[in-house]
Scaffold this active site. Structure first.
Site, mmCIF file in Angstrom:
data_model
loop_
_atom_site.group_PDB
_atom_site.id
_atom_site.type_symbol
_atom_site.label_atom_id
_atom_site.label_comp_id
_atom_site.label_asym_id
_atom_site.label_seq_id
_atom_site.Cartn_x
_atom_site.Cartn_y
_atom_site.Cartn_z
ATOM 1 N N ASN A 126 0.724 -1.506 0.058
ATOM 2 C CA ASN A 126 -0.013 0.072 0.240
ATOM 3 C C ASN A 126 0.801 1.301 0.226
ATOM 4 O O ASN A 126 2.003 1.291 -0.152
ATOM 5 C CB ASN A 126 -0.872 -0.022 1.238
ATOM 6 C CG ASN A 126 -2.348 0.615 0.948
ATOM 7 O OD1 ASN A 126 -2.495 1.810 0.404
ATOM 8 N ND2 ASN A 126 -3.147 0.147 1.697
ATOM 9 N N HIS A 174 22.787 0.760 14.771
ATOM 10 C CA HIS A 174 24.251 1.162 15.383
ATOM 11 C C HIS A 174 24.670 0.239 16.322
ATOM 12 O O HIS A 174 23.787 -0.097 17.382
ATOM 13 C CB HIS A 174 24.375 2.831 15.773
ATOM 14 C CG HIS A 174 23.919 3.584 14.590
ATOM 15 N ND1 HIS A 174 25.107 4.022 13.782
ATOM 16 C CD2 HIS A 174 22.988 4.027 14.328
ATOM 17 C CE1 HIS A 174 24.652 4.816 12.845
ATOM 18 N NE2 HIS A 174 23.292 4.951 13.104
ATOM 19 N N LYS A 204 -2.147 -15.275 19.232
ATOM 20 C CA LYS A 204 -2.771 -16.304 19.084
ATOM 21 C C LYS A 204 -2.182 -17.069 17.871
ATOM 22 O O LYS A 204 -1.519 -16.562 16.942
ATOM 23 C CB LYS A 204 -4.192 -15.757 18.564
ATOM 24 C CG LYS A 204 -5.233 -17.191 18.401
ATOM 25 C CD LYS A 204 -6.697 -16.538 17.703
ATOM 26 C CE LYS A 204 -7.542 -17.762 17.346
ATOM 27 N NZ LYS A 204 -8.777 -17.264 17.246
#
Length: 110
Positions: free
Chosen positions: A10, A40, A108
């Site tokens: 998107n 870093h 889940k």
């Protein structure tokens, strides 16, 4: 950077390609997802952001990543995973599971 066949990305997603990014087939990447492959090392007190390093990000087939998700360096997201909107993914995600939160946690197994 590699994006698999039939994957949808998107608007306004951001890909930091200091390290390789691999996204599998048939994934859905929602609005404003950020893939960060660089960071870093921790340096001394004069300048804490030390030597730059990069790590790969991998996203498995069929995964759905919700809007405004941030994925940090070195993360492997399995196949068939759902990452809830607004999550920050700092650790690997198991196949066929739902993750949510900051940091993203297993919600889940599907």
């Amino acid at each position: 950077m590699e994006i698999g066949e039939d994957t949808f990305v998107n608007y306004e997603c951001w890909f930091n390609t200091a390290g390789k990014i691999t996204i599998g087939r048939m994934c859905n990447i929602a609005y404003k997802v950020t893939f960060i492959t660089s960071t870093h090392e921790i340096a001394d007190r004069v300048r804490r952001a030390g030597k730059p390093i990069s790590e790969e990000i991998t996203v498995g087939d069929g995964t759905w990543i919700g809007a405004n998700v941030t994925i940090l360096p070195g993360v492997n997201i399995g196949s068939g995973v759902i990452i809830a909107a607004g999550s920050v993914v700092v650790h690997d995600c198991e196949d066929n599971s739902i993750y949510a939160g900051n940091p993203a946690k297993l919600i889940k197994k599907l």
